[in-house]
Design an enzyme around this catalytic site. Structure first.
Site, PDB file in Angstrom:
ATOM      1  N   HIS A 272       0.821  -1.220   0.000  1.00 30.71           N
ATOM      2  CA  HIS A 272       0.000   0.000   0.000  1.00 30.71           C
ATOM      3  C   HIS A 272       0.852   1.267   0.000  1.00 30.71           C
ATOM      4  O   HIS A 272       0.369   2.323  -0.365  1.00 30.71           O
ATOM      5  CB  HIS A 272      -1.076  -0.028   1.107  1.00 30.71           C
ATOM      6  CG  HIS A 272      -0.622   0.307   2.495  1.00 30.71           C
ATOM      7  ND1 HIS A 272      -0.367  -0.659   3.453  1.00 30.71           N
ATOM      8  CD2 HIS A 272      -0.419   1.486   3.106  1.00 30.71           C
ATOM      9  CE1 HIS A 272      -0.020  -0.058   4.580  1.00 30.71           C
ATOM     10  NE2 HIS A 272      -0.051   1.238   4.403  1.00 30.71           N
TER      11      HIS A 272
ATOM     12  N   SER B 273       3.866   2.087   8.484  1.00 33.06           N
ATOM     13  CA  SER B 273       3.708   1.087   7.443  1.00 33.06           C
ATOM     14  C   SER B 273       5.036   0.886   6.748  1.00 33.06           C
ATOM     15  O   SER B 273       5.721   1.848   6.412  1.00 33.06           O
ATOM     16  CB  SER B 273       2.655   1.528   6.441  1.00 33.06           C
ATOM     17  OG  SER B 273       1.401   1.260   6.984  1.00 33.06           O
TER      18      SER B 273
ATOM     19  N   ASP C 160       1.296  -7.694   2.285  1.00 34.18           N
ATOM     20  CA  ASP C 160       1.366  -6.260   2.000  1.00 34.18           C
ATOM     21  C   ASP C 160       2.812  -5.778   1.817  1.00 34.18           C
ATOM     22  O   ASP C 160       3.334  -5.045   2.637  1.00 34.18           O
ATOM     23  CB  ASP C 160       0.678  -5.507   3.153  1.00 34.18           C
ATOM     24  CG  ASP C 160       0.335  -4.069   2.791  1.00 34.18           C
ATOM     25  OD1 ASP C 160       0.845  -3.571   1.773  1.00 34.18           O
ATOM     26  OD2 ASP C 160      -0.436  -3.443   3.541  1.00 34.18           O
TER      27      ASP C 160
HETATM   28  N1  ARG Z   1      -4.860   0.515   7.553  1.00 32.07           N
HETATM   29  C1  ARG Z   1      -3.556   0.565   6.970  1.00 32.07           C
HETATM   30  C2  ARG Z   1      -2.980   1.983   7.085  1.00 32.07           C
HETATM   31  O1  ARG Z   1      -3.536   2.834   7.699  1.00 32.07           O
HETATM   32  C3  ARG Z   1      -3.529   0.034   5.561  1.00 32.07           C
HETATM   33  C4  ARG Z   1      -4.383   0.797   4.619  1.00 32.07           C
HETATM   34  C5  ARG Z   1      -4.418   0.189   3.227  1.00 32.07           C
HETATM   35  N2  ARG Z   1      -5.603   0.687   2.548  1.00 32.07           N
HETATM   36  C6  ARG Z   1      -6.807   0.041   2.516  1.00 32.07           C
HETATM   37  N3  ARG Z   1      -7.870   0.752   2.263  1.00 32.07           N
HETATM   38  N4  ARG Z   1      -6.903  -1.231   2.696  1.00 32.07           N
HETATM   39  O2  ARG Z   1      -2.292   2.510   6.297  1.00 32.07           O
HETATM   40  N1  ASP Z   2      -1.450   1.313   8.088  1.00 32.24           N
HETATM   41  C1  ASP Z   2      -0.710   2.367   8.778  1.00 32.24           C
HETATM   42  C2  ASP Z   2       0.295   3.058   7.867  1.00 32.24           C
HETATM   43  O1  ASP Z   2       0.128   3.135   6.685  1.00 32.24           O
HETATM   44  C3  ASP Z   2      -0.086   1.837  10.023  1.00 32.24           C
HETATM   45  C4  ASP Z   2      -1.010   1.956  11.187  1.00 32.24           C
HETATM   46  O2  ASP Z   2      -1.753   2.957  11.258  1.00 32.24           O
HETATM   47  O3  ASP Z   2      -0.954   1.077  12.048  1.00 32.24           O
HETATM   48  O4  ASP Z   2       1.221   3.679   8.307  1.00 32.24           O
END
Ligand code: ARG
Ligand code: ASP
Length: 703
Positions: free
Chosen positions: A83, A625, A219
């Site tokens: 991502h 991330s 990921d």
């Molecule tokens: N929750 C994770 C973060 O905040 C991964 C997000 C990836 N995007 C998604 N819509 N699945 O970055």
């Molecule tokens: N998914 C988040 C990021 O892109 C990490 C998190 O918020 O735990 O940095």
């Protein structure tokens, strides 16, 4: 003080086990070494951060400003999340070469793909510069003057402090302005795409599984840093060569087990661990519910259209994912805060804190901090709510309005700075807006407008509503705007923006869409923003005093939670259980199914099973991330990418019984590169190690 977690962090370490916390690597020696060793760490903190010699820190760059990456080979190969590399992967994709769907692998270096605008930044040096930054501020009485002086000092020192000419000085504050650190950085701009799994692996589970455990997402994506012949940053050139890192992470094939020490190292964005109870309460009862409701409506509308119309689905896919990401996060965060009684817990510790102030005879300095928080948070409440509605409805989720707002700012530029600045800004805006309209559908947006304006009119604080929205019929207003405004497509926009400033402003001020935005924005700028800012400056100053008091008075020792069941692992079996052929979130590539059926896992399995993801108690946040999860001896064991749903409250309050971070098991990454993609060329670059096997062999030999 050594038990306090850090506020605002640029580059920190997050350890497995205990009550969360983020630490600056250069300060580990004083703060955490003993604790880390007690937790099982076998390296010394010098292996993590050392100005004079290579250390782990040299292998962990900031990836494109928002994510973290790690160097995993002597030839500048770096690993980050799928991502995090998503927009690069997408930008190289066409109908004929759909790397999002099929994945991408460079089997030779010549095949690696350059990415304009992508940056990778290393920290070369970290230094405490608090004294110099605060110089000359003690005698200043007003907060505004203090801040101004601090800003001047930051600018002056950033220019003055020694560095090489290809490096940069960045100064950041920690502990709410109680500490300032200098980061000397090196930024590489020739960074090429090396590998990415298909979306069905890299984003497996998509939004349904986002922020959720158990998770089965691979990921990850791979890039390579290129440098000039002197190994320094250089713009893209065919003559550039793979970067030779000061350090790269060996990769452990031995995995992690319950209670193993891990640390996560990276570039977390912002957390707010030291908010008072009253602020948390406001977030739970007012601000999060408001933001969630706005996005809930916007998402449902988009989803309806996306399911019916494939073109809309493609247009809205990325916007939808980003809106859904924090919508879902706020829901989990609110639930977590409630479940852990964060407000009550904070209130209790505030009581103790108040007693400590009395005991220490510090009433004059700190006695009213908590009461002042209460007063100011009560006062800011309506402004904060109005601000969130304005941000979510006008700036974020109704696209005709957010476009209108850019033009409103353009008019402001003209008023403040005149024709030349106006023209520069206008020319700057156009390419972005051209892109924006490619993914804009005015039928979808009209529905969003109708429902969100309805919310704005009925739920945001009444006293700040502009006249047009008082008792508005949102349906009528929507059909009026979406028949008459030229903001509905690119051609209309260009028509509005053609000519000199005078003509453009006349055109704009005849457009009903623009006029509505202007009315809402003017009202906001006059009646909400100034007051919000005024109170917020006071809150920020209070927060700094509060932090100072905490640092001074808090001598409690940290209580270690039970590390029981803090670690869980998912396996490829779980991917197969979730598999829904043809589904856009849960499809699985045929080749992966075959590898699963034949259990062709190479050297990457554990007891015949393929590990996919695992969770830990590292305290992480947005920006982490792509961060490496490192074992007790400095080997890479996982790749951080998310947190469990309710655990996202860790941005406000870290509860060790709820908060968990989610990582991809590095063996799954290797398995995909090797067995799925057949990219042996990449595997041979890596240093694969067996620390656990080696250790147990050593033990045997000693006996
Ligand atoms: N929750 C994770 C973060 O905040 C991964 C997000 C990836 N995007 C998604 N819509 N699945 O970055
Ligand atoms: N998914 C988040 C990021 O892109 C990490 C998190 O918020 O735990 O940095």
């Amino acid at each position: 003080m050594k038990f306090l977690k850090l506020f605002l962090v640029l580059f920190v370490i997050q350890m497995q086990a205990q009550q969360g916390g983020m630490w600056i690597p250069s300060l580990l020696k004083g703060m955490n070494e003993t604790e880390m060793k007690n937790l099982g760490m076998k390296m010394s903190v010098k292996d993590i951060y050392d100005v004079n010699q290579s250390s782990i820190e040299d292998a962990v760059p900031h990836f494109n400003g928002g994510c973290t990456a790690e160097v995993i080979s002597p030839k500048g190969l770096i690993l980050t999340n799928h991502h995090c590399g998503f927009s690069q992967i997408q930008s190289h994709s066409t109908v004929d070469h759909d790397y999002l769907t099929d994945g991408f692998w460079a089997y030779k270096m010549e095949d690696e793909l350059p990415n304009e605008g992508l940056t990778v930044t290393f920290m070369v040096k970290i230094e405490d510069v608090t004294t110099s930054i605060l110089e000359g501020t003690a005698s200043l009485s007003s907060e505004a003057e203090k801040q101004k002086k601090i800003q001047e000092n930051i600018t002056a020192l950033s220019n003055l402090l020694p560095k090489e000419n290809w490096q940069e000085n960045k100064i950041r504050t920690f502990y709410e302005g109680n500490q300032y650190m200098l980061f000397v950085t090196e930024t590489f701009t020739d960074v090429r795409l090396v590998g990415a799994p298909p979306t069905a692996i890299g984003k497996f589970g998509s939004d349904t599984d986002n922020w959720v455990w158990p998770r089965h997402t691979g990921d990850f994506s791979l890039f390579r840093i290129y440098a000039d012949k002197n190994n320094r940053p250089a713009a893209y050139s065919k003559d550039n060569v793979p970067y030779t890192p000061k350090h790269f992470l060996p990769i452990s094939l031995d995995g992690v087990a319950e209670d193993d020490f891990t640390l996560v190292f990276g570039y977390p964005g912002k957390t707010n661990e030291y908010l008072p109870a009253v602020a948390i309460e406001q977030i739970i009862t007012e601000l999060n519910p408001a933001k969630i409701e706005v996005r809930d409506k916007a998402l449902k509308i988009a989803d309806n259209f996306m399911r019916k119309d494939n073109a809309i689905k493609i247009q809205y896919a990325s916007k939808y994912a980003s809106t859904a990401n924090y919508w879902k996060k706020w829901i989990g965060e609110t639930q977590g805060l409630k479940k852990s009684n964060a407000v009550t817990v904070k209130r209790e510790s505030e009581k103790t804190f108040q007693q400590k102030i009395t005991k220490a005879g510090k009433e004059k300095e700190y006695g009213t901090v908590l009461a002042d928080f209460d007063k100011n948070y009560t006062e800011i409440a309506p402004y904060a709510l109005a601000r969130d509605y304005f941000t979510e409805v006008v700036l974020r989720n109704t696209e005709l309005l957010s476009t209108g707002y850019k033009l409103y700012q353009l008019e402001q530029v003209y008023k403040a700075k005149g024709e030349q600045s106006f023209t520069d800004r206008k020319n700057n805006l156009i390419p972005g807006l051209a892109n924006f309209y490619k993914n804009f559908n005015s039928t979808v947006d009209e529905k969003v407008f109708e429902q969100l304006i309805e919310l704005y009119a009925t739920k945001s604080p009444k006293q700040f509503l502009p006249q047009s929205l008082v008792n508005v019929n949102a349906g009528n207003l929507a059909s009026e705007i979406y028949t008459k405004s030229k903001l509905q497509n690119y051609a209309g926009l260009i028509e509005l923006l053609s000519g000199d400033a005078g003509t453009v402003l006349t055109n704009l001020n005849n457009d009903p869409g623009f006029l509505l935005v202007k009315e809402i924005a003017d009202k906001y700028a006059k009646e909400v923003a100034p007051k919000y800012d005024e109170i917020n400056v006071k809150i920020t100053a209070l927060q700094r005093t509060y932090m100072k008091a905490l640092l001074e008075l808090n001598t409690d020792s940290r209580i270690f939670p039970d590390a029981n069941s803090t670690l869980r692992i998912t396996y490829l079996e779980g991917v197969m259980e979730k598999y829904i052929p043809g589904d856009y979130e849960f499809d699985v590539p045929e080749k992966l199914v075959n590898l699963y059926n034949t259990k062709d896992y190479g050297p990457y399995s554990e007891n015949g099973k393929m590990p996919v993801c695992f969770i830990g108690t590292n305290h992480t946040t947005g920006g982490n991330s792509g961060s490496p999860a490192i074992d007790d001896s400095g080997n890479l064991v996982g790749l951080n990418f998310d947190r469990v749903w309710e655990g996202t409250m860790s941005d406000l309050y870290y509860d060790p019984s709820i908060c968990r971070n989610i990582m991809v098991d590095i063996r799954y990454v290797l398995f995909i590169i090797d067995k799925y993609a057949g990219a042996k060329n990449l595997i041979t670059e890596l240093k694969l190690v067996h620390p656990k096997k080696t250790n147990s062999l050593k033990k045997k030999n000693l006996k």
